[in-house]
Design a protein around this motif. Structure first.
Motif: not given
Length: 488
Positions: A394-419
């Motif tokens: 179903p769509l709803g479960e897919l959308a939320d699973a995508t969001s958390i993976g996206t957010l985690f990857a984006f968080a790491l990119v912000n840290i990578a810039v600082i490093v």
């Protein structure tokens, strides 16, 4: 600040090869090596055929359409009319991360996106975790968007021919169906385009992007006639918690600029064009999202959005009283969502291409066809996996699973810039994130805030996915890593 024609960075270093487990997990891949290997695969090379226009269209193609055509019906019940602010919240969160992406995309112009950025700055284990999140982000996003495509296809078929695909064949299990055939078909259609090569895929995507922008502007021009001020009353029915929840769900709609960064090895001038494409596409998409959302909730009471995965077509029909307007919008949505599937699927294949080249996943994913310059086996495997996932979940479960993976990857990119600013302060950068490290830190904290707004089930799915990923890494990737084999 843009510096035209910036040269690839030099002078990187990595932890010594000797040492214990911690040292092995923290080994970094030098930036020079990442850039030097750009485009090289098993049996062939990727072709540099895309300029800034094509890169911007890839970014818009992967972004524009998903949140507004598909997930609006999921997000409005969470936030009410304040879904407009949910788009703003998701857009601002994406903006801070996009600034970090722009800096790294110009400095490390490779296919791996945030996976490669993490490999150069945070070490192999963190890079693997990031890549594993990207597999969740991209693969599940393709499936989530493909699910919604079937809804608009039914709207189009009903308006033009007077029939629809039966629910048993157009809905996944759990939503009243047995198998979502349209979702599988749109993924396979995208696969056919991708097998033809990046240049041909980019050309098809550009045409589809123009069509979907026209469709959204058409919606705004017609639906604005049905806007009623009363529909904006009780603007915050669920409070800010509802806005945060809706924003977290909608955030996966903003992964387009990440898709553009995966084209680093197929761009003609990635140092110059990637940062520009990332920022330009985000501005265009956020403006259109907010405009369409504002008109949509003004034209239809927010409680009627519940369970509607083709909400915009329904609004057009209700406002005009004529079905042919809805048919036009449904056609635009069918094209728009197909474009998202095409470009996000492209991004997924390039992430796996980079991970395979580093030895962390099987070599089959980095095999390049010498005639088309496309990773054919990679494309077929990923397409079949995403197509089956779209047809069965179903769509709803897919959308939320995508969001958390996206957010985690984006968080790491912000840290990578600082490093990278600390470890390589003199490295040439064609774009610099303003007020670093403040802006990357804000981007990191916003990502954590949005992740905290997601439900417990999504966190459980994410936790299980991470555990599986670590098992795969320690059982396969760590030993087969090219950095590991180079140490022996």
């Amino acid at each position: 600040m843009l510096e035209h024609g910036a040269a690839p960075p030099a002078g990187d270093s990595e932890p010594p090869s000797s040492g214990g487990m911690a040292t092995r997990l923290m080994r970094r891949k030098p930036v020079e090596r990442l850039v030097a290997e750009g485009g090289k695969g098993q049996g062939g090379t990727l072709r540099r055929s895309m300029g800034m226009w094509q890169l911007t269209m890839i970014s818009i193609g992967a972004t524009l359409g998903t949140g507004i055509f598909v997930v609006l019906g999921e997000a409005v019940p969470d936030a009410g009319p304040a879904v407009i602010l949910a788009f703003v919240l998701a857009g601002v969160t994406a903006l801070f991360s996009a600034l970090s992406y722009a800096e790294l995309a110009g400095s490390i112009p490779v296919s791996g996106s945030s996976y490669s950025y993490a490999y150069a700055t945070l070490g192999e284990l963190v890079a693997w975790v990031c890549g594993w999140c990207l597999i969740l982000e991209y693969g599940v996003s393709v499936a989530a968007v493909a699910v919604g495509w079937g809804q608009y296809l039914n709207e189009l078929l009903n308006g033009v021919f007077g029939f629809t695909i039966p629910a048993a064949l157009s809905q996944p299990p759990g939503d009243g169906g047995i198998f979502n055939l349209p979702a599988l078909l749109v993924v396979l259609l995208a696969m056919v385009f991708l097998l033809g090569g990046a240049k041909e895929s980019a050309r098809a995507n550009t045409i589809m992007v123009v069509v979907k922008i026209a469709a959204l502007l058409l919606f705004c021009g017609v639906a604005v006639q049905g806007v009623r001020s009363g529909n904006y009353e009780n603007f915050f029915p669920m409070g800010m918690a509802g806005v945060s929840a809706a924003g977290a769900t909608l955030f996966f709609s903003y992964i387009g600029f990440d898709a553009a960064s995966t084209a680093g090895e197929e761009a003609k001038n990635p140092q110059r064009d990637l940062p520009r494409a990332i920022m330009l596409s985000l501005v265009i998409v956020t403006a259109l999202y907010c405009l369409v959302a504002a008109i949509a909730v003004g034209a239809m009471p927010w409680k009627k959005f519940e369970g509607s995965e083709a909400a915009l077509a329904g609004i057009m029909k209700a406002v005009t009283g004529q079905s042919w307007w809805a048919v036009l919008l449904a056609f635009g949505a069918v094209v728009a969502i197909a474009s998202v599937v095409l470009t996000v699927l492209y991004g997924q294949t390039r992430i796996l291409f980079a991970m395979s080249r580093d030895g962390l996943v099987p070599k089959v994913f980095s095999k390049v066809h010498p005639k088309t310059g496309a990773p054919r086996a990679n494309t077929v495997i990923v397409s079949l996996f995403c197509g089956v996932l779209a047809a069965a979940v179903p769509l709803g479960e897919l959308a939320d699973a995508t969001s958390i993976g996206t957010l985690f990857a984006f968080a790491l990119v912000n840290i990578a810039v600082i490093v990278l600013r600390r470890t390589r302060p003199d490295m040439p950068r064609s774009f610099r994130t303003p007020l670093s490290p403040l802006f990357p830190a804000i981007g990191f904290l916003l990502c954590l805030y949005m992740m905290g707004s997601l439900g417990a089930v999504t966190w459980v799915v994410f936790g299980v996915w991470m555990v599986v990923g670590l098992v795969v890494y320690f059982g396969y990737g760590m030993r087969r890593s090219r950095l590991a084999t180079a140490e022996k």
